[in-house]
Structures are given as structure tokens and as C-alpha cells.
Design a protein around this motif. Structure first.
Motif, PDB file in Angstrom:
ATOM      1  N   GLY A 176      21.446  97.361 -14.658  1.00  0.00           N
ATOM      2  CA  GLY A 176      22.454  98.035 -15.454  1.00  0.00           C
ATOM      3  C   GLY A 176      23.778  97.291 -15.495  1.00  0.00           C
ATOM      4  N   GLN A 177      24.603  97.659 -16.465  1.00  0.00           N
ATOM      5  CA  GLN A 177      25.869  96.962 -16.709  1.00  0.00           C
ATOM      6  C   GLN A 177      26.766  96.964 -15.479  1.00  0.00           C
ATOM      7  N   VAL A 178      26.895  98.113 -14.821  1.00  0.00           N
ATOM      8  CA  VAL A 178      27.777  98.195 -13.653  1.00  0.00           C
ATOM      9  C   VAL A 178      27.284  97.270 -12.545  1.00  0.00           C
ATOM     10  N   PHE A 179      25.979  97.278 -12.312  1.00  0.00           N
ATOM     11  CA  PHE A 179      25.419  96.406 -11.280  1.00  0.00           C
ATOM     12  C   PHE A 179      25.678  94.938 -11.606  1.00  0.00           C
ATOM     13  N   LEU A 180      25.505  94.561 -12.858  1.00  0.00           N
ATOM     14  CA  LEU A 180      25.710  93.167 -13.254  1.00  0.00           C
ATOM     15  C   LEU A 180      27.130  92.699 -12.951  1.00  0.00           C
ATOM     16  N   ASN A 181      28.124  93.550 -13.204  1.00  0.00           N
ATOM     17  CA  ASN A 181      29.512  93.159 -12.957  1.00  0.00           C
ATOM     18  C   ASN A 181      29.898  93.231 -11.483  1.00  0.00           C
ATOM     19  N   LEU A 182      29.295  94.160 -10.735  1.00  0.00           N
ATOM     20  CA  LEU A 182      29.674  94.322  -9.323  1.00  0.00           C
ATOM     21  C   LEU A 182      28.963  93.355  -8.387  1.00  0.00           C
TER      22      LEU A 182
ATOM     23  N   ARG B  82      31.242  83.374 -19.855  1.00  0.00           N
ATOM     24  CA  ARG B  82      29.901  83.447 -20.432  1.00  0.00           C
ATOM     25  C   ARG B  82      28.896  83.071 -19.349  1.00  0.00           C
ATOM     26  N   VAL B  83      27.972  83.988 -19.062  1.00  0.00           N
ATOM     27  CA  VAL B  83      27.012  83.820 -17.968  1.00  0.00           C
ATOM     28  C   VAL B  83      25.601  83.905 -18.535  1.00  0.00           C
ATOM     29  N   ASP B  84      24.768  82.946 -18.191  1.00  0.00           N
ATOM     30  CA  ASP B  84      23.365  82.977 -18.606  1.00  0.00           C
ATOM     31  C   ASP B  84      22.537  83.593 -17.495  1.00  0.00           C
ATOM     32  N   HIS B  85      22.004  84.797 -17.754  1.00  0.00           N
ATOM     33  CA  HIS B  85      21.214  85.512 -16.747  1.00  0.00           C
ATOM     34  C   HIS B  85      19.731  85.258 -17.002  1.00  0.00           C
ATOM     35  N   PRO B  86      18.930  85.050 -15.952  1.00  0.00           N
ATOM     36  CA  PRO B  86      17.520  84.694 -16.151  1.00  0.00           C
ATOM     37  C   PRO B  86      16.681  85.769 -16.836  1.00  0.00           C
ATOM     38  N   THR B  87      17.068  87.048 -16.711  1.00  0.00           N
ATOM     39  CA  THR B  87      16.286  88.108 -17.365  1.00  0.00           C
ATOM     40  C   THR B  87      17.079  88.887 -18.401  1.00  0.00           C
TER      41      THR B  87
ATOM     42  N   THR C 108      22.353  86.158 -22.305  1.00  0.00           N
ATOM     43  CA  THR C 108      23.753  85.751 -22.220  1.00  0.00           C
ATOM     44  C   THR C 108      24.644  86.967 -22.005  1.00  0.00           C
ATOM     45  N   LEU C 109      25.544  86.861 -21.033  1.00  0.00           N
ATOM     46  CA  LEU C 109      26.454  87.953 -20.701  1.00  0.00           C
ATOM     47  C   LEU C 109      27.891  87.462 -20.793  1.00  0.00           C
ATOM     48  N   LEU C 110      28.807  88.369 -21.128  1.00  0.00           N
ATOM     49  CA  LEU C 110      30.240  88.118 -21.017  1.00  0.00           C
ATOM     50  C   LEU C 110      30.754  88.991 -19.885  1.00  0.00           C
ATOM     51  N   GLN C 111      31.272  88.367 -18.809  1.00  0.00           N
ATOM     52  CA  GLN C 111      31.648  89.122 -17.620  1.00  0.00           C
ATOM     53  C   GLN C 111      33.044  88.748 -17.145  1.00  0.00           C
ATOM     54  N   PRO C 112      33.734  89.695 -16.486  1.00  0.00           N
ATOM     55  CA  PRO C 112      35.112  89.437 -16.057  1.00  0.00           C
ATOM     56  C   PRO C 112      35.199  88.273 -15.079  1.00  0.00           C
ATOM     57  N   ALA C 113      36.118  87.360 -15.346  1.00  0.00           N
ATOM     58  CA  ALA C 113      36.412  86.282 -14.405  1.00  0.00           C
ATOM     59  C   ALA C 113      37.457  86.769 -13.413  1.00  0.00           C
ATOM     60  N   LEU C 114      37.532  86.128 -12.254  1.00  0.00           N
ATOM     61  CA  LEU C 114      38.589  86.450 -11.301  1.00  0.00           C
ATOM     62  C   LEU C 114      39.869  85.776 -11.787  1.00  0.00           C
ATOM     63  N   PRO C 115      40.938  86.536 -12.069  1.00  0.00           N
ATOM     64  CA  PRO C 115      42.127  85.942 -12.686  1.00  0.00           C
ATOM     65  C   PRO C 115      43.060  85.207 -11.739  1.00  0.00           C
ATOM     66  N   ILE C 116      42.719  85.136 -10.455  1.00  0.00           N
ATOM     67  CA  ILE C 116      43.569  84.422  -9.486  1.00  0.00           C
ATOM     68  C   ILE C 116      43.393  82.924  -9.675  1.00  0.00           C
ATOM     69  N   ARG C 117      44.493  82.177  -9.631  1.00  0.00           N
ATOM     70  CA  ARG C 117      44.447  80.730  -9.809  1.00  0.00           C
ATOM     71  C   ARG C 117      44.881  80.029  -8.521  1.00  0.00           C
ATOM     72  N   PHE C 118      44.116  79.018  -8.118  1.00  0.00           N
ATOM     73  CA  PHE C 118      44.440  78.202  -6.960  1.00  0.00           C
ATOM     74  C   PHE C 118      44.645  76.761  -7.423  1.00  0.00           C
ATOM     75  N   SER C 119      45.706  76.121  -6.948  1.00  0.00           N
ATOM     76  CA  SER C 119      46.018  74.781  -7.431  1.00  0.00           C
ATOM     77  C   SER C 119      45.075  73.717  -6.876  1.00  0.00           C
ATOM     78  N   ARG C 120      44.554  73.924  -5.653  1.00  0.00           N
ATOM     79  CA  ARG C 120      43.729  72.898  -5.032  1.00  0.00           C
ATOM     80  C   ARG C 120      42.276  73.306  -4.873  1.00  0.00           C
ATOM     81  N   THR C 121      42.032  74.563  -4.534  1.00  0.00           N
ATOM     82  CA  THR C 121      40.654  75.032  -4.319  1.00  0.00           C
ATOM     83  C   THR C 121      40.244  75.902  -5.501  1.00  0.00           C
ATOM     84  N   ALA C 122      40.050  75.272  -6.620  1.00  0.00           N
ATOM     85  CA  ALA C 122      39.764  75.991  -7.865  1.00  0.00           C
ATOM     86  C   ALA C 122      38.471  76.793  -7.765  1.00  0.00           C
TER      87      ALA C 122
END
Length: 418
Positions: free
Chosen positions: A103-109, A382-387, A390-404
Motif C-alpha cells: 500500500g501507498q503508506v507502506f511504500l513511503n514509510l 522517481r523510484v523504480d520498484h520491482p513490483t 515507477t513511483l514518485l516519493q518524498p525525498a529527505l529535504p536535508i542537505r549535507f555539504s560533504r556527506t550527500a
């Protein structure tokens, strides 16, 4: 990751807002978990997988709160193994149109996690759990205290297996309080913490926020608690027991501004925060829709009064200071509401942006996803799921300068132990 961290940290996570029966146990994943303790983490290639690269997490959570916490850790680069009972995490069935338990919630969590199926009721699985505990840094669970102790998940028992282990217990209510044995879910915590009453406002009719806000907020607190305990253990070499109770966490969260005059003893006024309690605080209607604006500082208000040709209000004693404006916030919000009816949303947005006053259009979730499809900003990945394709899922919006951060892998399908 700084070299002061223990090598290949393994976090065994067993928590969420409610415990149904007995939590399952962890024993393995796509890669072995057991590694030498307290050795150094090798440097990862620049821009590899984020600041938690090398951290290993075994995740026995379900519902929203626990999976959200471990999803954040996975997106920060941790290696997360999700351990599920044979029927799988209950969230697999939420918004699951094809009946594939994805389900959608499981995919995002549960992005960025691998999955195995185990059951702590099984003596064999419990032995595997004890073996894993011997090389685990943190064990986290949401099992009510008496049930956890009957299962053998207690700090005293775990520290005999692993003296440096951290046991983090995420409970509905504080374990030393009168509600300790009761179950808890997001709605009940919204009610008991004052959140539903706050949302009801002057109408007096309590209301829930239309998001599992308690689950997600306490999930973030759980991440803070886990990382803080890991850092302290790295300094002292000692484990400890840590508890994060939902009710007390959300109540503290709400009291920051809602305690109002009750912060003084004796009280110097009523509870609440006048600006957020105003019945006129809402997105404001324009000639063709709605927009949001927050006129806040002295400069904002002076510029706004001039923008609507009300220079006479700039020096009005009712509105000159933030204290005076707070006492007269209803009048100010009524003024904004009446003025905004005279122009279009775009006209107001342009005028407010030119004056550098915080404002925004009112977007729907459909608007946000459509915008990301046509003009990607990095908000969705954009995430390619095996089953599931193609999914569009939230990215983590935190940015790190060295450990991207690298995009997290797709959520796992349910599979049995090989």
C-alpha cells in the motif's frame, strides 16, 4: 561518519504507537549483521550514502511512528533491516489497490529498508534475537512494559548479553505513571495531549489534525533519542535505558506556546496563544481563490499598512508592538480578510512578495505532485520498484555539504527467512 563512532552500528528497533500481541524478532537480512564492535568505521567515498553510512538498523516497527523514524534514519544513510511478522506490517494494507500488500503508506514509510519475516513468539527466533543483541548497539521497542519483560526484553537482561547495549522504549504513556499499561494510538494521543482541544478553538468542538501528527512528531523525537544515546555511549562506553512516552512528548510539544499565562505560578492569564487561537486565522479569500500571508514583525506590519493605503495605522498604539498586536489579533486578521477580497490571488502575491512579506498560494497535494512532474525541484524522487513500477516519493529535504544523501531504495516486498 566521524571516526569516533562505533563501527557498523546495529540498531534493533521495536517501537510504535501501539503494541498488538507480541512483536516479532530480528535475525537477519540481505547482508550479515554481526561485526566486530568498537572498531573504526572506514571512510566512505565522497557523496556516498549520507552521514549515517555504516550504521545498521534492525527495524521491528509497524503502523506509522516507528517506520517513520527508521525511514528517516534510512534516508540519512543507515542500513535498515525491517523485521515483520508473517502477516506483515499492518500498514501494508492501507491504500493497497491491487491487494499485493504494498500500500501507498507502506511504500513511503519503508523506503531504503530490506525485509525479513520472524516471530519473537518462537523460541528459535528468540534465540536468534539474543544472538543479535550481543552485537547490537541499540534495541528499541514499543511493547508495553509488562509484556516486554515477560518476553525477556528488559534492560537488565539485555545488558547481561551486551553490557554496552542501549534499550530505548517508546511507550504510549510514561512507564511510572498511572496510564502505563494502556494502549495508545495517534488519535487518542491528540486528544489526551490537548491537541484536539487546541484544534477545536473557540467553537469548543474538539477536532483532530488531518494527519497522524502525534505518530510523526514522536517518531522524530525517537530519532533524536537514539542518536543522542549513541553519541553518549561513544563517549562513556556505557549503555543505558531510554524511554520516549507519546503522551508526555506531545504534551510538552503543545505546551511550548499553548501554556500561555499558566507558565507563571500563580497564573497571570489564561492558557493558549492568541494568534493561533484567532477564529480569523486562516488562508484568506481573494477574488479568485485563497492565499496565505503571515504579517508578523514590526516592519512587516508597517509595510502592509502602507500597501493597503492605511498609513494611519502605522503608529496606532494597538498595533505598534508584537504584544499589542497579539492582544488585537482578531481585528488585524479581520482587516486582512476584508482587504484581500478586493484583488486576485496573483495580484496579492506579487505585491506581498515585492514588500518581502511572507506569503504563499494554497496548494493541494495534487498541485504539488503535478508541479513536480512538470518542473522537478527535488521534493520528490522517481523510484523504480520491482513490483509496483515507477513511483514518485518524498525525498529527505536535508542537505549535507560533504556527506550527500543518495536516493533511498524502494520499500521491500514481504518475504520469508531463507
Amino acid at each position: 561518519m566521524p571516526r569516533s563512532f562505533a563501527a557498523r552500528l546495529c540498531i534493533c528497533v521495536v517501537f510504535d504507537s501501539y503494541t498488538v500481541g507480541v512483536a516479532p524478532c530480528c535475525a537477519g537480512a540481505d547482508a550479515p549483521l554481526a561485526t566486530a564492535r568498537r572498531t573504526q568505521v572506514p571512510d566512505t567515498p565522497e557523496g556516498n550514502t549520507g552521514p549515517l553510512a555504516g550504521v545498521r538498523i534492525v527495524d521491528l516497527t509497524s503502523y506509522f511512528m516507528g517506520p517513520y523514524a527508521t525511514a528517516l534514519l534510512a534516508q540519512l544513510g543507515a542500513s535498515v533491516t525491517k523485521v515483520e511478522p508473517p502477516e506483515g506490517d499492518i500498514s501494508r494494507g492501507i491504500l493497497d489497490p491491487d491487494g499485493r500488500r504494498m500500500g501507498q503508506v507502506f511504500l513511503n514509510l519503508n523506503r531504503g529498508k530490506s525485509s525479513v519475516v520472524l516471530n519473537l513468539k518462537s523460541p528459535a527466533d528468540f534465540r536468534l534475537f539474543e544472538e543479535l543483541t550481543a552485537t547490537t548497539d541499540v534495541v528499541i521497542h514499543n511493547i508495553r512494559q509488562d509484556s516486554a519483560e515477560r518476553l525477556g526484553i528488559s534492560y537488565e537482561r539485555l545488558r547481561r548479553v551486551n553490557p554496552s547495549v542501549i534499550l530505548c522504549s517508546l511507550q504510549g504513556f510514561a512507564s511510572d505513571g498511572p496510564l502505563a499499561s494502556r494502549p495508545a494510538l495517534d488519535d487518542t494521543i491528540q486528544a489526551a495531549s490537548g491537541m484536539a482541544s487546541i484544534q477545536g478553538g473557540s467553537s469548543g468542538e474538539p477536532a483532530y489534525i488531518r494527519s497522524p501528527i502525534a505518530d510523526k512528531t514522536v517518531g522524530v523525537f525517537a530519532v533524536v533519542a537514539v542518536l543522542a544515546a549513541i553519541i553518549e555511549r561513544d563517549r562513556s562506553g556505557l549503555g543505558q535505558s531510554v524511554e520516549v512516552p507519546m503522551l508526555e512528548t506531545m504534551t510538552s510539544f503543545n505546551l511550548v506556546e499553548q501554556q500561555g499565562g499558566l507558565v507563571y505560578d500563580p497564573p497571570r492569564g489564561p492558557s493558549g496563544y492568541a494568534r493561533t487561537a484567532s477564529p480569523f486565522r486562516r488562508p484568506f479569500r481573494t477574488t479568485d481563490g485563497h492565499i496565505s500571508v503571515l504579517v508578523y514583525t514590526n516592519r512587516h506590519w508597517a509595510d502592509f499598512f502602507r500597501l493597503i493605503d492605511r498609513d494611519d495605522l502605522v503608529e496606532d498604539e494597538r498595533f505598534r508592538t508584537i504584544g499589542a498586536r497579539t492582544e488585537n489579533i482578531d481585528e488585524l486578521y479581520r482587516l486582512i480578510g476584508s482587504e484581500f477580497l478586493n484583488r486576485s490571488s496573483q495580484d496579492w502575491l506579487e505585491r506581498l512578495q515585492k514588500a518581502d512579506i511572507p506569503c504563499a498560494p494554497v496548494a493541494t497535494i495534487d498541485d504539488i505532485v503535478a508541479s513536480e512532474r512538470t518542473t522537478p525541484s527535488g521534493l520528490l524522487e522517481r523510484v523504480d520498484h520491482p513490483t509496483e513500477g515507477t513511483l514518485l516519493q518524498p525525498a529527505l529535504p536535508i542537505r549535507f555539504s560533504r556527506t550527500a544523501l543518495a536516493p533511498a531504495a524502494p520499500a521491500p516486498n514481504l518475504r520469508a527467512v531463507p
